[in-house]
Design a protein around this motif. Sequence first.
Motif: not given
Length: 319
Positions: A128-153
Motif C-alpha cells: 500500500t505504501l509503495e502504491r500510494i507513494d506516501r510516507t506514514a508518520l508514526v510514534h516510536f518509543t525506544l530507550r524510554q524516549k518517544t520519537r516521531l518517525a517516518a515509515l516507508r518501503v
Amino acid sequence: MRAIWKGSIAFGLVNVPVKVYTATEDHDIRFHQVHAKDGGRIKYDRVCSVCGESVQYADIDKAYESPEGAKVVLTDEDFAKLPAAEKHEIPVLQFVPSEQIDPILFEKSYYLEPDSTTPKAYVLLAATLERIDRTALVHFTLRQKTRLAALRVHDGVLLLQTLLWPDEVRAVDFESLQDASKPRPQEISMAETLVESMSDDFEPEQFTDEYQIELRKVLDEAIANGSDTLVSRPEPEKEQVDAEVVDLVAALQRSLEASGRRAAGGGAAKKAPAKKTASKAAKEPAKKTAAKKTASKSTAKKTTARKAPAKKAQERKGA
C-alpha cells in the motif's frame, strides 16, 4: 543482525507484528586511549564528588540543573510516570506526501521484519505504501524516549526512520548573506554548464571511504613490521588553490577545463573528446604528407651534399 525491539504497527484496527533491526553500521576503526609514556590502557572510573567512592552504574540516577542553579534528581520510577507511546506499539498517526518531509529531519534508520507466521498484514502495508507513494508518520518509543518517525518501503522491506522534532532544527540567519550581491547571468550560465558536465546518476558503490582504507593500510603495515612505531611516509603535494577567487567566470572556466580533462562522466565532458579525435583524424593525412615532403627534401639535400665533394675532386685532378 540482532533484533533490538519487538512490537507491532497499529495500522487502524490492523496489527502488524514486527522486529526492529538497526539498518546502518559504523565501519570506523576504534582506538583505545593509552598512556603515551608506557602504552598502558587508560581506564575511567565513576567517582562520586562528595564521598570519593566508585559508583556502580545501577546506583546512578539522573539529575537536572536549571539555568538558575536549581537541582532536581529523577529516578527510573519518575521517568516511568511520564506520558509516552505504548512501548511495544508503533501507532500510525497519518500519511503524508513523501516530498514534504525535509531530509534534514532524518535521524536514524531501522529495518522492520515481520514477526508472524503469516506476514500478510506486513506485505499489505508495504504494498500500500509503495502504491500510494506516501510516507506514514508514526510514534516510536525506544530507550524510554518517544520519537516521531517516518515509515516507508525500501527494497520491499518496511523501513523506519526516526525524525528530529521541528524545534531541534536550528533556525539560521547569516548576516554575511544579507548584503550579498546576486550572481551575474554569465556566472549562472557558466555554473549551470559546469553542473551539467559533472552530472550523473547516483551510484553509492562508486564512492569509498579513502580515509579508512589508508588508515587500515597504515595499521596493517605496522603489524607486519612487528613494531608499534609507524613508518613515516612522504606527504603528497597539495594542489595550489587561489586564496580568494576574484573572477568567478575565470574560475568556472578552469573548472570546466579540469572536468573535461578528467572525463568525470558528464555528458558534455564525454562528447568533447570525440570532436577532438575527429579533428585530429582529419589533420593526420596532411601531417603525414608534410612529413613525407620534409623527408624527401632532407634526402635531396644529403644527396647534393655528397655529390659536391666528388665534383671538387674531379676539378682538382683536371687542374
